[in-house]
Design a protein around this motif. Structure first.
Motif, PDB file in Angstrom:
ATOM      1  N   SER A   1      83.810  -0.695  -3.908  1.00 26.26           N
ATOM      2  CA  SER A   1      82.522  -0.051  -3.178  1.00 26.26           C
ATOM      3  C   SER A   1      81.469   0.831  -4.311  1.00 26.26           C
ATOM      4  O   SER A   1      80.208   0.995  -3.665  1.00 26.26           O
ATOM      5  CB  SER A   1      83.021   0.923  -2.064  1.00 26.26           C
ATOM      6  N   ARG A   2      82.075   0.960  -5.434  1.00 24.44           N
ATOM      7  CA  ARG A   2      81.348   1.535  -6.242  1.00 24.44           C
ATOM      8  C   ARG A   2      80.398   0.546  -7.257  1.00 24.44           C
ATOM      9  O   ARG A   2      79.437   0.956  -8.061  1.00 24.44           O
ATOM     10  CB  ARG A   2      82.054   2.258  -7.467  1.00 24.44           C
ATOM     11  N   LYS A   3      80.276  -0.807  -6.595  1.00 22.50           N
ATOM     12  CA  LYS A   3      79.631  -1.614  -7.519  1.00 22.50           C
ATOM     13  C   LYS A   3      78.154  -1.609  -7.156  1.00 22.50           C
ATOM     14  O   LYS A   3      77.656  -0.803  -6.231  1.00 22.50           O
ATOM     15  CB  LYS A   3      80.113  -2.949  -7.025  1.00 22.50           C
ATOM     16  N   ASN A   4      77.373  -2.221  -8.166  1.00 20.77           N
ATOM     17  CA  ASN A   4      75.915  -2.150  -7.840  1.00 20.77           C
ATOM     18  C   ASN A   4      75.427  -2.801  -6.693  1.00 20.77           C
ATOM     19  O   ASN A   4      76.167  -3.808  -6.451  1.00 20.77           O
ATOM     20  CB  ASN A   4      75.184  -2.796  -9.017  1.00 20.77           C
ATOM     21  N   GLU A   5      74.341  -2.608  -6.034  1.00 16.59           N
ATOM     22  CA  GLU A   5      73.922  -3.492  -4.718  1.00 16.59           C
ATOM     23  C   GLU A   5      73.506  -4.762  -5.268  1.00 16.59           C
ATOM     24  O   GLU A   5      73.115  -5.153  -6.226  1.00 16.59           O
ATOM     25  CB  GLU A   5      72.389  -2.742  -4.372  1.00 16.59           C
ATOM     26  N   ASN A   6      73.832  -5.661  -4.253  1.00 11.92           N
ATOM     27  CA  ASN A   6      73.592  -7.011  -4.392  1.00 11.92           C
ATOM     28  C   ASN A   6      74.748  -7.865  -5.412  1.00 11.92           C
ATOM     29  O   ASN A   6      74.411  -9.000  -5.943  1.00 11.92           O
ATOM     30  CB  ASN A   6      72.157  -7.402  -4.693  1.00 11.92           C
ATOM     31  N   VAL A   7      75.499  -7.039  -5.890  1.00 13.32           N
ATOM     32  CA  VAL A   7      76.647  -7.710  -6.673  1.00 13.32           C
ATOM     33  C   VAL A   7      77.669  -8.128  -6.049  1.00 13.32           C
ATOM     34  O   VAL A   7      78.243  -7.491  -4.920  1.00 13.32           O
ATOM     35  CB  VAL A   7      77.319  -6.705  -7.706  1.00 13.32           C
ATOM     36  N   SER A   8      78.086  -9.436  -5.915  1.00 16.85           N
ATOM     37  CA  SER A   8      79.150  -9.904  -5.072  1.00 16.85           C
ATOM     38  C   SER A   8      80.688  -9.882  -5.614  1.00 16.85           C
ATOM     39  O   SER A   8      80.743  -9.822  -6.805  1.00 16.85           O
ATOM     40  CB  SER A   8      78.831 -11.662  -4.820  1.00 16.85           C
ATOM     41  N   VAL A   9      81.374  -9.708  -4.808  1.00 15.53           N
ATOM     42  CA  VAL A   9      82.735  -9.744  -5.271  1.00 15.53           C
ATOM     43  C   VAL A   9      83.653 -10.793  -4.787  1.00 15.53           C
ATOM     44  O   VAL A   9      83.610 -11.303  -3.540  1.00 15.53           O
ATOM     45  CB  VAL A   9      83.380  -8.137  -4.888  1.00 15.53           C
ATOM     46  N   MET A  10      84.539 -11.449  -5.475  1.00 13.20           N
ATOM     47  CA  MET A  10      85.653 -12.481  -5.106  1.00 13.20           C
ATOM     48  C   MET A  10      86.892 -12.088  -5.590  1.00 13.20           C
ATOM     49  O   MET A  10      86.822 -11.520  -6.604  1.00 13.20           O
ATOM     50  CB  MET A  10      85.233 -13.722  -6.009  1.00 13.20           C
ATOM     51  N   ILE A  11      87.719 -11.655  -4.658  1.00 16.35           N
ATOM     52  CA  ILE A  11      89.043 -11.338  -5.100  1.00 16.35           C
ATOM     53  C   ILE A  11      90.229 -12.325  -4.812  1.00 16.35           C
ATOM     54  O   ILE A  11      90.072 -13.131  -3.771  1.00 16.35           O
ATOM     55  CB  ILE A  11      89.597 -10.337  -3.939  1.00 16.35           C
ATOM     56  N   TYR A  12      90.892 -12.607  -5.910  1.00 20.22           N
ATOM     57  CA  TYR A  12      91.983 -13.697  -5.873  1.00 20.22           C
ATOM     58  C   TYR A  12      93.252 -12.926  -5.543  1.00 20.22           C
ATOM     59  O   TYR A  12      93.737 -12.098  -6.723  1.00 20.22           O
ATOM     60  CB  TYR A  12      91.855 -14.488  -7.009  1.00 20.22           C
ATOM     61  N   THR A  13      94.211 -12.921  -4.598  1.00 23.59           N
ATOM     62  CA  THR A  13      95.116 -12.077  -4.499  1.00 23.59           C
ATOM     63  C   THR A  13      96.277 -13.049  -3.737  1.00 23.59           C
ATOM     64  O   THR A  13      96.228 -14.128  -3.282  1.00 23.59           O
ATOM     65  CB  THR A  13      94.952 -10.795  -3.484  1.00 23.59           C
ATOM     66  N   ASP A  14      97.457 -12.513  -3.484  1.00 15.16           N
ATOM     67  CA  ASP A  14      98.570 -12.890  -2.969  1.00 15.16           C
ATOM     68  C   ASP A  14      98.364 -13.001  -1.447  1.00 15.16           C
ATOM     69  O   ASP A  14      97.742 -11.881  -0.826  1.00 15.16           O
ATOM     70  CB  ASP A  14      99.905 -12.598  -3.315  1.00 15.16           C
ATOM     71  N   LYS A  15      98.896 -13.863  -0.590  1.00 15.18           N
ATOM     72  CA  LYS A  15      98.719 -13.794   0.715  1.00 15.18           C
ATOM     73  C   LYS A  15      99.474 -12.596   1.494  1.00 15.18           C
ATOM     74  O   LYS A  15      99.162 -12.079   2.865  1.00 15.18           O
ATOM     75  CB  LYS A  15      99.396 -15.204   1.418  1.00 15.18           C
ATOM     76  N   ARG A  16     100.547 -11.927   0.649  1.00 18.23           N
ATOM     77  CA  ARG A  16     101.303 -11.108   1.243  1.00 18.23           C
ATOM     78  C   ARG A  16     100.244  -9.679   1.119  1.00 18.23           C
ATOM     79  O   ARG A  16     100.901  -8.405   1.149  1.00 18.23           O
ATOM     80  CB  ARG A  16     102.445 -10.815   0.730  1.00 18.23           C
ATOM     81  N   THR A  17      99.268  -9.695   0.840  1.00 16.79           N
ATOM     82  CA  THR A  17      98.362  -8.443   0.688  1.00 16.79           C
ATOM     83  C   THR A  17      98.080  -7.724   1.573  1.00 16.79           C
ATOM     84  O   THR A  17      98.208  -7.993   2.657  1.00 16.79           O
ATOM     85  CB  THR A  17      96.888  -8.933   0.042  1.00 16.79           C
ATOM     86  N   ARG A  18      98.184  -6.282   1.443  1.00 17.87           N
ATOM     87  CA  ARG A  18      98.066  -5.425   2.425  1.00 17.87           C
ATOM     88  C   ARG A  18      96.343  -5.206   3.162  1.00 17.87           C
ATOM     89  O   ARG A  18      96.160  -4.326   4.044  1.00 17.87           O
ATOM     90  CB  ARG A  18      98.453  -4.044   2.153  1.00 17.87           C
ATOM     91  N   LEU A  19      95.765  -6.220   2.589  1.00 18.27           N
ATOM     92  CA  LEU A  19      94.269  -6.071   3.106  1.00 18.27           C
ATOM     93  C   LEU A  19      93.965  -7.174   4.115  1.00 18.27           C
ATOM     94  O   LEU A  19      94.243  -8.356   4.363  1.00 18.27           O
ATOM     95  CB  LEU A  19      93.524  -6.689   2.018  1.00 18.27           C
ATOM     96  N   SER A  20      93.459  -6.575   5.244  1.00 25.97           N
ATOM     97  CA  SER A  20      93.574  -7.408   6.597  1.00 25.97           C
ATOM     98  C   SER A  20      91.959  -7.833   6.580  1.00 25.97           C
ATOM     99  O   SER A  20      91.045  -7.220   5.813  1.00 25.97           O
ATOM    100  CB  SER A  20      93.747  -6.275   7.758  1.00 25.97           C
ATOM    101  N   ARG A  21      91.774  -8.827   7.823  1.00 21.38           N
ATOM    102  CA  ARG A  21      90.402  -9.095   7.801  1.00 21.38           C
ATOM    103  C   ARG A  21      89.632  -8.198   8.403  1.00 21.38           C
ATOM    104  O   ARG A  21      88.226  -8.224   8.099  1.00 21.38           O
ATOM    105  CB  ARG A  21      90.626 -10.414   8.886  1.00 21.38           C
ATOM    106  N   THR A  22      90.134  -7.319   9.152  1.00 21.97           N
ATOM    107  CA  THR A  22      89.193  -6.162   9.480  1.00 21.97           C
ATOM    108  C   THR A  22      88.541  -5.120   8.118  1.00 21.97           C
ATOM    109  O   THR A  22      87.423  -4.861   8.184  1.00 21.97           O
ATOM    110  CB  THR A  22      89.861  -5.194  10.307  1.00 21.97           C
ATOM    111  N   ASP A  23      89.736  -5.120   7.307  1.00 24.82           N
ATOM    112  CA  ASP A  23      88.956  -4.253   6.053  1.00 24.82           C
ATOM    113  C   ASP A  23      88.058  -5.051   5.438  1.00 24.82           C
ATOM    114  O   ASP A  23      87.053  -4.319   4.956  1.00 24.82           O
ATOM    115  CB  ASP A  23      90.237  -4.300   5.007  1.00 24.82           C
ATOM    116  N   VAL A  24      88.124  -6.637   5.378  1.00 23.19           N
ATOM    117  CA  VAL A  24      87.200  -7.239   4.807  1.00 23.19           C
ATOM    118  C   VAL A  24      85.819  -6.942   5.295  1.00 23.19           C
ATOM    119  O   VAL A  24      84.662  -6.770   4.711  1.00 23.19           O
ATOM    120  CB  VAL A  24      87.542  -8.489   4.398  1.00 23.19           C
TER     121      VAL A  24
END
Length: 240
Positions: free
Chosen positions: A148-171
Motif C-alpha cells: 500500500s506504500r506504492k506510488n499512485e497509479n502503480v499496478s501490482v501483480m502477485i504470484y503466490t501459492d493457492k494456500r495463501t492466507r489472502l482472501s478475495r475480500t482482502d484483494v
C-alpha cells in the motif's frame, strides 16, 4: 626585420644568417596621422591621410553605435560564466551525494532489525513507477500493508501459492483504496522476487510477511538475462 640596403642595420655573422635582427613594427595612431598630414603636402600623402582618418572615424562610429550590443554580449558572457559555475557546483553536489548514498547491491537483516528491514522493502516498492511484480508463495494482510506504500497509479501483480492466507475480500478492499492489485497462483517458484517496472529485480530471502520474524537477505539481481528469464516464465504461467 629592419635592414638598410638589404643588409641588417645591426649585424653579425649569426644575424646575417638569420636575415637580420627582429624589431617591433611601427604603426600610426589617429593623432599621429593628423600630425603627419600637417607636414606632408603631396596629393598622394593627403589622400592617404584622408582615407586613414576616415577609417578611424568609421571605427569610432561603429563602436559608438554598437556600444549597447557590446555591453549585452559582455553581460551574456558574464551570465554564462556564472551559470557554468553554478552548474559545476550542482553537479559536484549530485556526484558527491550519489557516491555517499550509492545503493548496496545486497543487504542482510538479522532478527530484531524490524524497522531497517521494512524501511528497505518500502523504499524498493516506492521505486516502481508503473508496475510491481511480487513472487512470494506466502502472502497475507501484512504483505498488502507494505504494498500500500506504492506510488499512485502503480499496478501490482502477485504470484503466490493457492494456500495463501489472502482472501478475495482482502484483494477487493485493497483495490478499493490502492488500485490495481491482481493475484495469480503458481507453484513453480520457490524463491521470492520483487520486479520493478519489468527491469529491476531483487531476490528476497524470506516472504515479505516474515521480514520481522526471521534473518534474511535482499540481493539485487545484476544479470539482466536472469530478470528476462523470470519474466518469460511468468508470461508462460499467465498463458497456461
Amino acid at each position: 626585420m629592419r635592414s638598410q640596403f638589404a643588409t641588417s642595420n645591426r649585424w653579425n655573422k649569426e644575424e646575417v644568417k638569420k636575415g637580420g635582427r627582429k624589431y617591433l613594427p611601427y604603426v600610426f595612431t589617429e593623432q599621429g596621422i593628423a600630425m603627419l598630414a600637417s607636414v606632408l603636402h603631396s596629393d598622394t600623402a593627403i589622400q592617404v591621410s584622408i582615407r586613414i582618418m576616415n577609417a578611424f572615424v568609421e571605427m569610432r562610429h561603429f563602436i559608438a553605435n554598437n556600444a549597447l550590443l557590446f555591453e549585452r554580449i559582455s553581460n551574456v558572457e558574464l551570465k554564462q560564466l556564472e551559470y557554468q559555475k553554478q552548474t559545476d557546483e550542482k553537479l559536484e553536489q549530485i556526484f558527491s551525494y550519489i557516491s555517499e548514498h550509492e545503493e548496496s547491491s545486497q543487504k542482510v537483516f538479522f532478527y530484531g532489525q524490524i524497522y531497517d528491514a521494512f524501511s528497505l522493502i518500502v523504499s524498493l516498492i516506492q521505486k516502481a513507477e508503473e508496475e510491481i511484480v511480487l513472487i512470494d508463495g506466502y502472502v497475507d494482510i501484512g504483505t498488502l500493508n507494505l504494498l500500500s506504500r506504492k506510488n499512485e497509479n502503480v499496478s501490482v501483480m502477485i504470484y503466490t501459492d493457492k494456500r495463501t492466507r489472502l482472501s478475495r475480500t482482502d484483494v477487493d478492499n485493497f483495490n478499493a483504496q490502492y488500485p490495481v492489485l491482481e493475484v495469480r497462483y503458481t507453484k513453480v517458484f520457490h524463491d521470492r522476487f520483487i520486479i520493478l517496472d519489468g527491469k529491476t529485480a531483487y531476490h528476497v530471502g524470506a516472504s515479505l510477511k516474515d521480514a520481522d520474524k526471521k534473518c534474511f537477505w535482499i540481493n539485487r539481481i545484476q544479470d539482466t538475462d536472469i530478470v528476462e528469464g523470470i519474466l518469460l516464465r511468468l508470461k508462460k504461467e499467465k498463458e497456461e
